[in-house]
Structure formats: C-alpha cells, structure tokens
Design a protein around this motif. Structure first.
Motif, PDB file in Angstrom:
ATOM      1  N   THR A   2      34.152  41.509  51.832  1.00  0.00           N
ATOM      2  CA  THR A   2      34.763  40.187  51.861  1.00  0.00           C
ATOM      3  C   THR A   2      36.269  40.364  51.661  1.00  0.00           C
ATOM      4  O   THR A   2      36.708  40.722  50.571  1.00  0.00           O
ATOM      5  CB  THR A   2      34.194  39.290  50.746  1.00  0.00           C
ATOM      6  N   THR A   3      37.027  40.140  52.708  1.00  0.00           N
ATOM      7  CA  THR A   3      38.468  40.325  52.640  1.00  0.00           C
ATOM      8  C   THR A   3      39.135  39.049  52.140  1.00  0.00           C
ATOM      9  O   THR A   3      38.862  37.961  52.631  1.00  0.00           O
ATOM     10  CB  THR A   3      39.036  40.698  54.026  1.00  0.00           C
ATOM     11  N   VAL A   4      40.005  39.219  51.146  1.00  0.00           N
ATOM     12  CA  VAL A   4      40.726  38.105  50.545  1.00  0.00           C
ATOM     13  C   VAL A   4      42.200  38.466  50.488  1.00  0.00           C
ATOM     14  O   VAL A   4      42.556  39.626  50.273  1.00  0.00           O
ATOM     15  CB  VAL A   4      40.205  37.821  49.117  1.00  0.00           C
ATOM     16  N   GLU A   5      43.053  37.470  50.694  1.00  0.00           N
ATOM     17  CA  GLU A   5      44.490  37.665  50.532  1.00  0.00           C
ATOM     18  C   GLU A   5      44.950  36.890  49.309  1.00  0.00           C
ATOM     19  O   GLU A   5      44.489  35.774  49.064  1.00  0.00           O
ATOM     20  CB  GLU A   5      45.258  37.150  51.750  1.00  0.00           C
ATOM     21  N   ILE A   6      45.837  37.503  48.550  1.00  0.00           N
ATOM     22  CA  ILE A   6      46.437  36.845  47.401  1.00  0.00           C
ATOM     23  C   ILE A   6      47.950  36.965  47.557  1.00  0.00           C
ATOM     24  O   ILE A   6      48.452  38.008  47.977  1.00  0.00           O
ATOM     25  CB  ILE A   6      45.924  37.456  46.082  1.00  0.00           C
ATOM     26  N   PHE A   7      48.654  35.878  47.281  1.00  0.00           N
ATOM     27  CA  PHE A   7      50.103  35.829  47.451  1.00  0.00           C
ATOM     28  C   PHE A   7      50.776  35.646  46.104  1.00  0.00           C
ATOM     29  O   PHE A   7      50.308  34.866  45.270  1.00  0.00           O
ATOM     30  CB  PHE A   7      50.498  34.659  48.366  1.00  0.00           C
ATOM     31  N   GLU A  46      46.103  42.158  50.444  1.00  0.00           N
ATOM     32  CA  GLU A  46      44.772  41.959  51.015  1.00  0.00           C
ATOM     33  C   GLU A  46      43.833  42.946  50.335  1.00  0.00           C
ATOM     34  O   GLU A  46      44.128  44.141  50.257  1.00  0.00           O
ATOM     35  CB  GLU A  46      44.807  42.214  52.514  1.00  0.00           C
ATOM     36  N   TYR A  47      42.703  42.430  49.843  1.00  0.00           N
ATOM     37  CA  TYR A  47      41.773  43.293  49.132  1.00  0.00           C
ATOM     38  C   TYR A  47      40.331  42.908  49.439  1.00  0.00           C
ATOM     39  O   TYR A  47      40.055  41.832  49.955  1.00  0.00           O
ATOM     40  CB  TYR A  47      42.034  43.247  47.620  1.00  0.00           C
ATOM     41  N   ASP A  48      39.433  43.814  49.103  1.00  0.00           N
ATOM     42  CA  ASP A  48      38.000  43.619  49.290  1.00  0.00           C
ATOM     43  C   ASP A  48      37.454  42.975  48.013  1.00  0.00           C
ATOM     44  O   ASP A  48      37.422  43.607  46.956  1.00  0.00           O
ATOM     45  CB  ASP A  48      37.329  44.965  49.554  1.00  0.00           C
ATOM     46  N   ALA A  49      37.031  41.726  48.103  1.00  0.00           N
ATOM     47  CA  ALA A  49      36.571  40.978  46.938  1.00  0.00           C
ATOM     48  C   ALA A  49      35.231  41.481  46.400  1.00  0.00           C
ATOM     49  O   ALA A  49      34.837  41.110  45.304  1.00  0.00           O
ATOM     50  CB  ALA A  49      36.478  39.498  47.267  1.00  0.00           C
ATOM     51  N   THR A  50      34.538  42.339  47.147  1.00  0.00           N
ATOM     52  CA  THR A  50      33.314  42.923  46.612  1.00  0.00           C
ATOM     53  C   THR A  50      33.628  44.103  45.702  1.00  0.00           C
ATOM     54  O   THR A  50      32.749  44.591  44.983  1.00  0.00           O
ATOM     55  CB  THR A  50      32.353  43.380  47.732  1.00  0.00           C
ATOM     56  N   ARG A  51      34.879  44.570  45.722  1.00  0.00           N
ATOM     57  CA  ARG A  51      35.299  45.709  44.900  1.00  0.00           C
ATOM     58  C   ARG A  51      36.263  45.307  43.784  1.00  0.00           C
ATOM     59  O   ARG A  51      36.286  45.933  42.738  1.00  0.00           O
ATOM     60  CB  ARG A  51      36.000  46.771  45.771  1.00  0.00           C
ATOM     61  N   LEU A  52      37.076  44.293  44.032  1.00  0.00           N
ATOM     62  CA  LEU A  52      38.107  43.861  43.080  1.00  0.00           C
ATOM     63  C   LEU A  52      38.088  42.346  42.970  1.00  0.00           C
ATOM     64  O   LEU A  52      37.564  41.662  43.841  1.00  0.00           O
ATOM     65  CB  LEU A  52      39.496  44.301  43.555  1.00  0.00           C
ATOM     66  N   ASN A  53      38.710  41.835  41.919  1.00  0.00           N
ATOM     67  CA  ASN A  53      38.898  40.395  41.809  1.00  0.00           C
ATOM     68  C   ASN A  53      40.396  40.096  41.684  1.00  0.00           C
ATOM     69  O   ASN A  53      41.209  41.016  41.540  1.00  0.00           O
ATOM     70  CB  ASN A  53      38.099  39.804  40.638  1.00  0.00           C
ATOM     71  N   ALA A  54      40.746  38.831  41.731  1.00  0.00           N
ATOM     72  CA  ALA A  54      42.159  38.439  41.714  1.00  0.00           C
ATOM     73  C   ALA A  54      42.857  38.899  40.440  1.00  0.00           C
ATOM     74  O   ALA A  54      44.009  39.359  40.489  1.00  0.00           O
ATOM     75  CB  ALA A  54      42.291  36.927  41.877  1.00  0.00           C
ATOM     76  N   ASP A  55      42.174  38.818  39.298  1.00  0.00           N
ATOM     77  CA  ASP A  55      42.794  39.258  38.049  1.00  0.00           C
ATOM     78  C   ASP A  55      43.097  40.754  38.065  1.00  0.00           C
ATOM     79  O   ASP A  55      44.149  41.190  37.597  1.00  0.00           O
ATOM     80  CB  ASP A  55      41.893  38.932  36.855  1.00  0.00           C
ATOM     81  N   GLY A  56      42.187  41.530  38.619  1.00  0.00           N
ATOM     82  CA  GLY A  56      42.407  42.976  38.715  1.00  0.00           C
ATOM     83  C   GLY A  56      43.575  43.317  39.617  1.00  0.00           C
ATOM     84  O   GLY A  56      44.373  44.210  39.308  1.00  0.00           O
ATOM     85  N   VAL A  57      43.692  42.608  40.727  1.00  0.00           N
ATOM     86  CA  VAL A  57      44.812  42.839  41.649  1.00  0.00           C
ATOM     87  C   VAL A  57      46.131  42.459  40.970  1.00  0.00           C
ATOM     88  O   VAL A  57      47.110  43.189  41.049  1.00  0.00           O
ATOM     89  CB  VAL A  57      44.613  42.056  42.965  1.00  0.00           C
ATOM     90  N   THR A  58      46.130  41.335  40.269  1.00  0.00           N
ATOM     91  CA  THR A  58      47.337  40.901  39.567  1.00  0.00           C
ATOM     92  C   THR A  58      47.752  41.933  38.528  1.00  0.00           C
ATOM     93  O   THR A  58      48.935  42.251  38.397  1.00  0.00           O
ATOM     94  CB  THR A  58      47.116  39.529  38.905  1.00  0.00           C
ATOM     95  N   GLN A  59      46.798  42.491  37.809  1.00  0.00           N
ATOM     96  CA  GLN A  59      47.105  43.538  36.829  1.00  0.00           C
ATOM     97  C   GLN A  59      47.725  44.753  37.497  1.00  0.00           C
ATOM     98  O   GLN A  59      48.691  45.330  36.971  1.00  0.00           O
ATOM     99  CB  GLN A  59      45.846  43.971  36.084  1.00  0.00           C
ATOM    100  N   LEU A  60      47.188  45.167  38.635  1.00  0.00           N
ATOM    101  CA  LEU A  60      47.747  46.317  39.349  1.00  0.00           C
ATOM    102  C   LEU A  60      49.198  46.066  39.755  1.00  0.00           C
ATOM    103  O   LEU A  60      50.053  46.946  39.608  1.00  0.00           O
ATOM    104  CB  LEU A  60      46.912  46.626  40.597  1.00  0.00           C
ATOM    105  N   VAL A  61      49.465  44.868  40.263  1.00  0.00           N
ATOM    106  CA  VAL A  61      50.821  44.529  40.707  1.00  0.00           C
ATOM    107  C   VAL A  61      51.779  44.506  39.513  1.00  0.00           C
ATOM    108  O   VAL A  61      52.885  45.035  39.583  1.00  0.00           O
ATOM    109  CB  VAL A  61      50.828  43.181  41.466  1.00  0.00           C
ATOM    110  N   ARG A  62      51.327  43.931  38.411  1.00  0.00           N
ATOM    111  CA  ARG A  62      52.184  43.875  37.211  1.00  0.00           C
ATOM    112  C   ARG A  62      52.423  45.265  36.638  1.00  0.00           C
ATOM    113  O   ARG A  62      53.525  45.578  36.198  1.00  0.00           O
ATOM    114  CB  ARG A  62      51.566  42.956  36.170  1.00  0.00           C
TER     115      ARG A  62
END
Length: 74
Positions: A2-7, A46-62
């Motif tokens: 499941t591909t998701v984009e977060i901005f 852009e990330y795979d929502a079956t592997r990561l969630n929005a909070d995890g992506v935000t943590q990586l970016v921070r």
C-alpha cells in the motif's frame, strides 16, 4: 503493498549534511522515494504503509535533521 505519500513543510532549507542524512532513509525497508519542492519548502516521502506508518516516517525525517514545521495533507 500500500503506497502512501506524506508531505512535510520545512522551516529552513536542508543543509548538505541533512540532505545526505535524508538520502540514507531511502535505505530503510519500506521507503520508496522522496522529493523536495524547494520553492514551496516541502518534502514528499512515498512509503509502503504495510511496512511503515506515518509516525515512523516522521521520526526518520526528524532524525535526519530536517526541521519540520508541519505535516501537510496530500
């Protein structure tokens, strides 16, 4: 998959060090791609929502050092 984009809207443009750190998040399983819009001061991840969630992506970016002003809706 499941591909998701977060901005994200960032406060200050990324330094060279931050840009290199962000490039390394591409190595994280589930991150598909990311791109900057320098005029709008936004980062799209852009990330795979079956592997990561929005909070995890935000943590990586921070952790990479990008100062996030806010998360934007797509």
């Amino acid at each position: 998959m499941t591909t998701v984009e977060i901005f994200y809207h960032y406060a200050t443009p990324p330094s060279e060090t931050v840009a290199f750190a962000l490039a390394k998040i591409h190595e994280v399983y589930g991150i598909r791609r990311f791109s900057f819009d320098r005029e709008a001061h936004t980062l799209c991840v852009e990330y795979d929502a079956t592997r990561l969630n929005a909070d995890g992506v935000t943590q990586l970016v921070r952790k990479a050092g990008l100062e996030i002003a806010e998360e934007l809706l797509p």
